[in-house]
Design a protein around this motif. Sequence first.
Motif, PDB file in Angstrom:
ATOM      1  N   PRO A   1      30.988  11.412  66.941  1.00 30.10           N
ATOM      2  CA  PRO A   1      32.034  12.380  67.307  1.00 30.10           C
ATOM      3  C   PRO A   1      33.442  11.822  67.125  1.00 30.10           C
ATOM      4  O   PRO A   1      34.346  12.541  66.677  1.00 30.10           O
ATOM      5  CB  PRO A   1      31.727  12.671  68.781  1.00 30.10           C
ATOM      6  N   ASP A   2      33.646  10.545  67.460  1.00 31.48           N
ATOM      7  CA  ASP A   2      34.973   9.948  67.301  1.00 31.48           C
ATOM      8  C   ASP A   2      35.396   9.925  65.836  1.00 31.48           C
ATOM      9  O   ASP A   2      36.557  10.198  65.506  1.00 31.48           O
ATOM     10  CB  ASP A   2      34.991   8.522  67.865  1.00 31.48           C
ATOM     11  N   GLN A   3      34.457   9.600  64.956  1.00 31.77           N
ATOM     12  CA  GLN A   3      34.773   9.600  63.524  1.00 31.77           C
ATOM     13  C   GLN A   3      35.140  11.006  63.055  1.00 31.77           C
ATOM     14  O   GLN A   3      36.100  11.185  62.293  1.00 31.77           O
ATOM     15  CB  GLN A   3      33.566   9.099  62.719  1.00 31.77           C
ATOM     16  N   LEU A   4      34.373  11.979  63.508  1.00 33.61           N
ATOM     17  CA  LEU A   4      34.637  13.362  63.097  1.00 33.61           C
ATOM     18  C   LEU A   4      36.009  13.812  63.583  1.00 33.61           C
ATOM     19  O   LEU A   4      36.802  14.367  62.807  1.00 33.61           O
ATOM     20  CB  LEU A   4      33.556  14.290  63.653  1.00 33.61           C
ATOM     21  N   GLU A   5      36.304  13.558  64.838  1.00 29.50           N
ATOM     22  CA  GLU A   5      37.585  13.989  65.397  1.00 29.50           C
ATOM     23  C   GLU A   5      38.754  13.344  64.665  1.00 29.50           C
ATOM     24  O   GLU A   5      39.779  13.981  64.422  1.00 29.50           O
ATOM     25  CB  GLU A   5      37.638  13.647  66.892  1.00 29.50           C
ATOM     26  N   GLY A   6      38.569  12.077  64.273  1.00 23.23           N
ATOM     27  CA  GLY A   6      39.633  11.365  63.576  1.00 23.23           C
ATOM     28  C   GLY A   6      39.874  11.846  62.158  1.00 23.23           C
ATOM     29  O   GLY A   6      40.941  11.597  61.588  1.00 23.23           O
ATOM     30  N   ALA A   7      38.899  12.536  61.577  1.00 29.12           N
ATOM     31  CA  ALA A   7      39.030  12.995  60.188  1.00 29.12           C
ATOM     32  C   ALA A   7      39.569  14.413  60.078  1.00 29.12           C
ATOM     33  O   ALA A   7      39.976  14.844  58.996  1.00 29.12           O
ATOM     34  CB  ALA A   7      37.671  12.914  59.496  1.00 29.12           C
ATOM     35  N   ILE A   8      39.596  15.148  61.175  1.00 28.16           N
ATOM     36  CA  ILE A   8      40.014  16.555  61.135  1.00 28.16           C
ATOM     37  C   ILE A   8      41.524  16.670  61.065  1.00 28.16           C
ATOM     38  O   ILE A   8      42.256  16.005  61.812  1.00 28.16           O
ATOM     39  CB  ILE A   8      39.464  17.303  62.371  1.00 28.16           C
ATOM     40  N   THR A   9      42.009  17.509  60.159  1.00 32.16           N
ATOM     41  CA  THR A   9      43.431  17.804  60.037  1.00 32.16           C
ATOM     42  C   THR A   9      43.613  19.318  60.106  1.00 32.16           C
ATOM     43  O   THR A   9      42.643  20.067  60.238  1.00 32.16           O
ATOM     44  CB  THR A   9      43.997  17.285  58.696  1.00 32.16           C
ATOM     45  N   ASP A  10      44.852  19.767  59.972  1.00 28.18           N
ATOM     46  CA  ASP A  10      45.086  21.212  60.004  1.00 28.18           C
ATOM     47  C   ASP A  10      44.594  21.899  58.721  1.00 28.18           C
ATOM     48  O   ASP A  10      44.601  23.124  58.617  1.00 28.18           O
ATOM     49  CB  ASP A  10      46.570  21.515  60.233  1.00 28.18           C
ATOM     50  N   LYS A  11      44.123  21.103  57.743  1.00 30.29           N
ATOM     51  CA  LYS A  11      43.580  21.661  56.506  1.00 30.29           C
ATOM     52  C   LYS A  11      42.046  21.675  56.491  1.00 30.29           C
ATOM     53  O   LYS A  11      41.445  22.177  55.538  1.00 30.29           O
ATOM     54  CB  LYS A  11      44.082  20.860  55.294  1.00 30.29           C
ATOM     55  N   THR A  12      41.414  21.132  57.541  1.00 30.53           N
ATOM     56  CA  THR A  12      39.949  21.049  57.556  1.00 30.53           C
ATOM     57  C   THR A  12      39.332  22.430  57.692  1.00 30.53           C
ATOM     58  O   THR A  12      39.659  23.181  58.612  1.00 30.53           O
ATOM     59  CB  THR A  12      39.470  20.153  58.717  1.00 30.53           C
ATOM     60  N   LYS A  13      38.428  22.753  56.791  1.00 32.42           N
ATOM     61  CA  LYS A  13      37.775  24.061  56.804  1.00 32.42           C
ATOM     62  C   LYS A  13      36.312  23.977  57.235  1.00 32.42           C
ATOM     63  O   LYS A  13      35.801  24.888  57.886  1.00 32.42           O
ATOM     64  CB  LYS A  13      37.851  24.686  55.404  1.00 32.42           C
ATOM     65  N   ALA A  14      35.652  22.855  56.879  1.00 32.49           N
ATOM     66  CA  ALA A  14      34.218  22.787  57.159  1.00 32.49           C
ATOM     67  C   ALA A  14      33.728  21.345  57.231  1.00 32.49           C
ATOM     68  O   ALA A  14      34.365  20.423  56.716  1.00 32.49           O
ATOM     69  CB  ALA A  14      33.431  23.542  56.086  1.00 32.49           C
ATOM     70  N   LEU A  15      32.591  21.201  57.884  1.00 27.94           N
ATOM     71  CA  LEU A  15      31.832  19.946  57.934  1.00 27.94           C
ATOM     72  C   LEU A  15      30.471  20.209  57.305  1.00 27.94           C
ATOM     73  O   LEU A  15      29.820  21.211  57.619  1.00 27.94           O
ATOM     74  CB  LEU A  15      31.653  19.490  59.386  1.00 27.94           C
ATOM     75  N   ILE A  16      30.015  19.306  56.439  1.00 30.20           N
ATOM     76  CA  ILE A  16      28.665  19.403  55.885  1.00 30.20           C
ATOM     77  C   ILE A  16      27.738  18.486  56.674  1.00 30.20           C
ATOM     78  O   ILE A  16      28.027  17.300  56.856  1.00 30.20           O
ATOM     79  CB  ILE A  16      28.632  19.004  54.400  1.00 30.20           C
ATOM     80  N   LEU A  17      26.637  19.041  57.151  1.00 27.35           N
ATOM     81  CA  LEU A  17      25.583  18.253  57.790  1.00 27.35           C
ATOM     82  C   LEU A  17      24.300  18.421  56.990  1.00 27.35           C
ATOM     83  O   LEU A  17      23.913  19.545  56.657  1.00 27.35           O
ATOM     84  CB  LEU A  17      25.351  18.718  59.230  1.00 27.35           C
ATOM     85  N   ASN A  18      23.643  17.309  56.685  1.00 31.48           N
ATOM     86  CA  ASN A  18      22.385  17.341  55.935  1.00 31.48           C
ATOM     87  C   ASN A  18      21.352  16.550  56.737  1.00 31.48           C
ATOM     88  O   ASN A  18      21.401  15.326  56.798  1.00 31.48           O
ATOM     89  CB  ASN A  18      22.599  16.725  54.553  1.00 31.48           C
ATOM     90  N   SER A  19      20.457  17.283  57.383  1.00 32.32           N
ATOM     91  CA  SER A  19      19.467  16.641  58.258  1.00 32.32           C
ATOM     92  C   SER A  19      18.154  17.395  58.162  1.00 32.32           C
ATOM     93  O   SER A  19      18.117  18.598  58.452  1.00 32.32           O
ATOM     94  CB  SER A  19      19.980  16.631  59.703  1.00 32.32           C
ATOM     95  N   PRO A  20      17.063  16.709  57.736  1.00 29.72           N
ATOM     96  CA  PRO A  20      16.954  15.334  57.252  1.00 29.72           C
ATOM     97  C   PRO A  20      17.806  15.130  55.998  1.00 29.72           C
ATOM     98  O   PRO A  20      18.005  16.038  55.213  1.00 29.72           O
ATOM     99  CB  PRO A  20      15.465  15.176  56.925  1.00 29.72           C
ATOM    100  N   SER A  21      18.255  13.891  55.843  1.00 29.39           N
ATOM    101  CA  SER A  21      19.246  13.583  54.816  1.00 29.39           C
ATOM    102  C   SER A  21      18.636  13.169  53.482  1.00 29.39           C
ATOM    103  O   SER A  21      17.657  12.435  53.432  1.00 29.39           O
ATOM    104  CB  SER A  21      20.147  12.443  55.316  1.00 29.39           C
TER     105      SER A  21
END
Length: 396
Positions: free
Chosen positions: A155-175
């Motif tokens: 979660p900390d990594q995700l929060e640190g990567a989000i900007t006002d331009k972030t539209k989506a996150l890709i999750l692939n599980s199982p990867s």
Amino acid sequence: MEVKLANRVKALTPSATLAITAKAKELKAAGYDIIGLGAGEPDFNTPQHIIDAATRSMNEGHTKYTPSAGLPALKEEISKKFKRDQGLEYTVNEIMVASGAKHALYTLFQVLLNDGDEVIIPTPYWVSYPEQVKLAGGVPVYIEGYEKNEFKITPDQLEGAITDKTKALILNSPSNPTGMIYTKDELAALGRICLEKDIFIVSDEIYEKLIYGGHQHISIAQLSPELKAQTIIINGVSKSHSMTGWRIGYAAGNSEIIKAMTNLASHSTSNPTTTAQYGAIAAYSGSQDEVEKMRKAFEERLNTIYEALIAIPGVTCLKPQGAFYLFPNVQKAAEQTGYSTVDEFSTALLEEAKVAVVPGSGFGAPKNIRLSYATSLDLLEAAIARMKEFVEKKTK
């Protein structure tokens, strides 16, 4: 006449998986005994009842166009599958059938992204995610999934990567390529941030049926109505039912997004192949015994070759929890055998040991290689033995 290609394709990176496959085929055609571990598809034939249903559909005259979003009967079966497997409710207006899960993803990014929109992609990633984002005018933003954390982001990594331009996150599980699975708690923690920051979740669940060692696949859309509303699930029959060549995938989510995807498909592919759709109806409405049979075979292969793989000097590997890939770290093995990069090590494996693997650089993980165990146990054991002999012979 000078050919001036569109800028959007000039920036594309060739597929690492297709490149190694092409090289392996070239050597095989020249008479070399190549063992290919690059395949991203099951080595079983499509179950017979699916083939029979597709053949029957053609004989009954079902050879014409279908609605762009797919046959209503197929969307009904997909809806039932979601309810049966995950307790999720999707209407037919929230489902769009595409010419493969890859096409569903491509279409989704085309309708979701504007120029400059950012999409967060955890590494290691499936090779086509960044390229599809770029083709839609988006900007890939990478977060490293560290090996010590099973290649999963926090979660900390995700929060640190989000900007006002972030539209989506890709999750692939199982990867693909790691075979790792996000737990319910891990998904919930990431989901909270996506809800707080109001970003879409693209959940690629194409390997959901290939789970091992008592692990469980959970869709982030299952966790709450709010997360379901913000998630677009991508899935298909390619891996679960060994139907890679049939090209049937689908997206499920917000009806407005699905409608936009359908409109785009109507101007690009018209509709997924009619015969293949009838096969997919049989895949979901018929017996799932063959799906479990294939899963058990993959698990047996994994359990048989895993110990042999990590016995190779300089090789470490997390044991996969799903999919059908091993993703070992071979950086030390590469250095021990005199190669400065894993890419060079992979090329030498192919040319000298006659084993084709996919370099991890194509997945954003340059210390690793991807090995598919979607091939016979005899060939897998022979390949690992060749790799071990190669490393031991060349270690300085």
